[in-house]
Design a protein around this motif. Structure first.
Motif, PDB file in Angstrom:
ATOM      1  N   UNK A  79       3.519   6.975  10.735  1.00 24.27           N
ATOM      2  CA  UNK A  79       2.148   6.616  10.359  1.00 24.27           C
ATOM      3  C   UNK A  79       2.166   5.965   8.982  1.00 24.27           C
ATOM      4  N   UNK A  80       1.554   4.815   8.886  1.00 19.94           N
ATOM      5  CA  UNK A  80       1.359   4.210   7.574  1.00 19.94           C
ATOM      6  C   UNK A  80       0.170   3.265   7.635  1.00 19.94           C
ATOM      7  N   UNK A  81      -0.400   3.039   6.472  1.00 21.41           N
ATOM      8  CA  UNK A  81      -1.615   2.228   6.359  1.00 21.41           C
ATOM      9  C   UNK A  81      -1.244   0.761   6.155  1.00 21.41           C
ATOM     10  N   UNK A  82      -1.912  -0.112   6.923  1.00 19.27           N
ATOM     11  CA  UNK A  82      -1.675  -1.545   6.819  1.00 19.27           C
ATOM     12  C   UNK A  82      -2.675  -2.210   5.879  1.00 19.27           C
ATOM     13  N   UNK A  83      -3.952  -1.860   6.001  1.00 21.95           N
ATOM     14  CA  UNK A  83      -5.001  -2.434   5.155  1.00 21.95           C
ATOM     15  C   UNK A  83      -5.890  -1.302   4.666  1.00 21.95           C
ATOM     16  N   UNK A  84      -6.092  -1.238   3.358  1.00 18.17           N
ATOM     17  CA  UNK A  84      -6.883  -0.152   2.778  1.00 18.17           C
ATOM     18  C   UNK A  84      -7.704  -0.692   1.609  1.00 18.17           C
ATOM     19  N   UNK A  85      -8.709  -1.536   1.925  1.00 17.13           N
ATOM     20  CA  UNK A  85      -9.586  -2.096   0.893  1.00 17.13           C
ATOM     21  C   UNK A  85     -10.555  -1.012   0.443  1.00 17.13           C
ATOM     22  N   UNK A  86     -10.745  -0.809  -0.863  1.00 12.35           N
ATOM     23  CA  UNK A  86     -11.644   0.257  -1.335  1.00 12.35           C
ATOM     24  C   UNK A  86     -13.084   0.047  -0.859  1.00 12.35           C
ATOM     25  N   UNK A  87     -13.811   1.141  -0.751  1.00 15.38           N
ATOM     26  CA  UNK A  87     -15.223   1.083  -0.374  1.00 15.38           C
ATOM     27  C   UNK A  87     -16.020   0.393  -1.472  1.00 15.38           C
ATOM     28  N   UNK A  88     -17.005  -0.423  -1.071  1.00 17.73           N
ATOM     29  CA  UNK A  88     -17.848  -1.090  -2.068  1.00 17.73           C
ATOM     30  C   UNK A  88     -19.211  -1.385  -1.471  1.00 17.73           C
TER      31      UNK A  88
END
Length: 795
Positions: A79-88
């Motif tokens: 398991x790994x994260x590909x896209x993790x744009x912060x909440x805004x």
């Protein structure tokens, strides 16, 4: 041969006792696929040179027993994260917001094991709102249209308070222009019967695409015209379908929260009603608007069904508010209940004057609710858990939250489990976790770990492989492929005695039927408590039986006094109890009445076990007033008390008490002190003065079949009436005297306070005269001495 063969198997098992433990889930699993499913730690050895009996152990154990590392096949989730744009929050410059994170993840799944992903959601402030007003403009809605015109600018203000980034659109509907929905002769003027002129009936008319210009909205509503139809059902679903599917014509923005408010005072036609007008074609869920916004498919396609509407709402992430009058609210609430994630029902006033309040309240509910759904295939199970941002003390199994505040982050824990391998052989999939009302989602790129694979070349004559398969087969990919007439994990089982040719068939001899009346309904192999060899179970330590179905008996079970039957101590004759350590003697349970536990329980280990609600040593006590032994002794004790007090009323003591002696021997002791015992008995005896006198007694077993009776004798003297009268008279006199003194003292104190108040008022009082009052009497005072220099005017 058969006995020698079984002995050989048992010998092999004994040599491997270091790995055979009932708490090891990997031991004795005979295939690679079952091995990896047995436990996450289990691994399978495909090494030909591996000589240890069990090929399914954990990686460390396999290495210890000689399996080469590159021949170990094990569970390898990733398991790994590909896209993790912060909440805004919403950004006007980029025309976007981020309300869900992470956006893309990679997940490698292994069968029967769950992987957890944490999804965070935070509602963005100032998020765009697209509001489309879809209004019923049949004759009964005339006042409502005028109200909407008046409230048009206030609507813009209301929306601005919700979000500064909003757009408005407007459309109207009536019904299909065909019998029985309309009257043909009134088609051009359906309001003629009311003496009015109105617009010819139409199905749906799109007046204004979504715009930020509130003036255009008001103008569009004002220019719309009232029409009419014959029945009391409208074509609202026809119109709603066009609003949903005509994205370009309506102008829906992808990033916006999309809401349709459907305003009506009537019911709606559903799928199938078009047949009444000869319209048989099923609604095709496509846009059929002309250049000027007229619905061209009204007389071609039937009304859509609720299921079709619901699917389009979910697909296009559009929410609908049914603003309806009170008389039709129950029907619309049932309708909304079928698609509750995407709809709400609000009560509309008769003239729609509360429409602004409804929009504000409904928008607040929509924006405070979040719900997630997914498109996972059947063989991948997805479960959602959340505490809704601290609303619950622990995680709950749910995919939605209500009352989510703006700016507050809510976390969902998503458990993804591979329940089976895909039948189509495709091992890569993409799953979307969608927020139901927004164009926000998390994408999971799933790779499924394939079943055990092997690239080893087949060598039927390999000596080492045949040795491991008892020369009755050959080794391939760590598993024995048996010759004809042999089967089993190590090809040790001949097929002739059992007429079974496969491992599965042999295992069926080791499976116990769940129900003897259904012999084909079989349980697990050896009850999951042993291993099956050639149709016979060899149980793990602590279990026994043909199918290892029985636990071994407790060490406390004395086999001299009991037989061990399937883990249970079955007592031999003359013994009882959980451990068969109690002699079957009833002497300790026979009470004074001669009954065993007063016929209210049973005897166990010489003690009574009482039925509910009875208590006591012999189960004699049934309630606060009922005691079987008290009743048994009462007649005898009464006689003994009469004899002891010499009342002379009981002349047959020996006969009455003799009945008790036949069953019990008892010793009687009279005492004067009060019996301080909880369960004491009462005997009421009339004394020589004719006064009923209460005497207490109790019983106590002091030796086997011998009772010790304690009787408390009370002396009840007759009442001295003269003394009582004198005492009452004297008490009355002194009480009256005391009362008179108290009253006199109170009166004196009150008079003293009143007199003091009167004297204070006198000292503070003064005469007041009216300013217009003039005293008619003149008063003159002759001076005592007159100035000698002046002459006396009176002389």
């Amino acid at each position: 041969m058969s006995d020698l063969y079984k002995f050989l198997i048992i010998g092999i098992i004994c040599l491997n006792l270091d790995a055979i433990r009932s708490d090891n889930p990997c031991v004795f699993v005979d295939t690679c696929e079952r091995c990896l499913e047995a436990d996450f730690s289990c691994a399978w050895c495909t090494d030909k040179l591996y000589r240890f009996r069990s090929r399914c152990l954990n990686r460390t154990q396999l290495l210890e027993h000689g399996c080469r590392a590159d021949h170990i096949y094990e569970n390898e989730p990733e398991f790994y994260t590909l896209t993790d744009v912060p909440l805004k929050d919403y950004d006007m410059g980029t025309d976007s917001s981020v309300q869900v994170k992470p956006q893309r993840v990679y997940l490698k799944l292994v069968k029967s094991h769950s992987e957890r992903i944490k999804l965070s959601y935070r509602p963005a402030s100032n998020n765009p709102l697209d509001l489309y007003v879809l209004m019923d403009l049949t004759w009964t809605m005339k006042d409502d249209r005028e109200t909407l015109v008046k409230l048009g600018y206030e609507l813009a203000t209301t929306l601005k308070n919700l979000t500064s980034n909003y757009r408005l659109g407007f459309g109207s509907f009536a019904d299909k222009q065909e019998m029985p929905m309309i009257t043909p002769e009134l088609k051009m003027n359906p309001c003629a019967k009311a003496g009015q002129v109105c617009e010819p009936t139409y199905g749906f008319r799109h007046h204004l695409h979504l715009t930020e210009d509130a003036k255009r909205f008001v103008k569009s509503v004002k220019e719309s015209k009232i029409t009419g139809n014959l029945d009391n059902l409208e074509g609202g679903l026809d119109a709603l379908m066009q609003v949903l599917v005509c994205s370009q014509e309506i102008g829906w923005k992808k990033e916006a929260r999309k809401v349709v408010i459907l305003v009506t005072d009537g019911f709606m036609h559903f799928a199938g009603d078009g047949l009444l007008a000869g319209i048989t074609r099923k609604n095709d869920k496509k846009c059929h608007l002309s250049a000027d916004g007229e619905y061209l498919g009204s007389l071609i396609y039937d009304y859509p069904s609720l299921e079709e509407i619901y699917r389009e709402l979910m697909k296009r992430k559009i929410s609908v508010i049914f603003a309806v009058t009170e008389d039709v609210v129950p029907t619309y609430r049932e309708l909304s209940g079928l698609m509750k994630e995407m709809s709400q029902v609000e009560i509309l006033s008769e003239d729609s004057s509360n429409i602004l309040e409804l929009i504000e309240k409904s928008y607040d509910r929509f924006i405070k609710r979040t719900q997630f759904s997914d498109n996972s295939p059947d063989f991948i199970k997805i479960e959602y858990k959340t505490d809704c941002g601290g609303q619950f003390p622990t995680l709950r199994k749910r995919n939605y939250c209500n009352d989510v505040e703006l700016g507050k982050t809510v976390e969902f824990y998503i458990d993804v489990t591979l329940t089976d391998y895909p039948k189509d052989g495709i091992y890569t999939h993409k799953i979307r976790i969608d927020e139901s009302a927004l164009n926000e989602y998390m994408e999971i790129e799933v790779e499924i770990q394939k079943p055990c694979t092997c690239s080893e070349e087949l060598d039927v004559n390999d000596e080492n492989g045949r040795f491991q398969c008892n020369n009755n087969g050959f080794m391939h990919c760590g598993m024995c492929q048996c010759d004809a007439a042999w089967t089993g994990t190590s090809c040790t089982c001949p097929t002739d005695p059992t007429n079974a040719t496969t491992t599965e068939a042999i295992e069926n001899f080791c499976r116990r039927p769940y129900d003897l009346s259904k012999p084909d309904d079989l349980g697990p192999v050896c009850s999951n408590r042993g291993t099956c060899e050639c149709g016979h179970c060899f149980c793990f330590p602590g279990f026994e039986g043909t199918f290892c179905e029985c636990p071994e008996c407790d060490v406390d079970c004395d086999l001299r006094k009991a037989d061990c039957i399937c883990g249970q101590c079955v007592c031999k004759y003359g013994w009882s109890g959980n451990r068969c350590n109690c002699e079957d003697s009833l002497d300790g349970c026979i009470g004074p009445t001669g009954e065993i536990c007063s016929d209210r329980g049973y005897c166990e280990c010489g003690e009574c076990v009482c039925d509910e609600p009875y208590v006591g040593k012999f189960c004699e006590i049934g309630s606060e007033t009922e005691n079987k032994i008290c009743t048994f002794y009462e007649a005898c004790v009464t006689c003994l008390i009469e004899e002891n007090t010499k009342t002379g009323k009981c002349g047959n003591v020996s006969e009455i008490c003799g009945k008790a002696e036949k069953l019990e021997k008892f010793t009687t002791v009279f005492v004067k002190d009060e019996l301080d015992i909880e369960n004491r008995c009462l005997a009421r005896v009339e004394n020589e003065y004719g006064i009923p006198c209460d005497h207490y007694f109790t019983y106590q077993m002091v030796a086997h079949m011998e009772n010790y009776l304690l009787i408390q004798v009370n002396v009840c003297e007759p009442l001295n009436y003269m003394a009582v009268i004198g005492f009452v008279s004297l008490a009355t006199f002194f009480l009256g005297l005391l009362l008179i003194c108290i009253i006199w003292g109170c009166i004196r104190a009150k008079d003293k306070r009143e007199y003091a108040r009167f004297m204070a008022d006198q000292e503070n009082s003064y005469m007041e005269h009216s300013p217009i009052y003039r005293d008619p009497i003149g008063r003159f005072v002759v001076p005592k001495a007159v100035n000698r220099k002046q002459s006396n005017p009176f002389l």
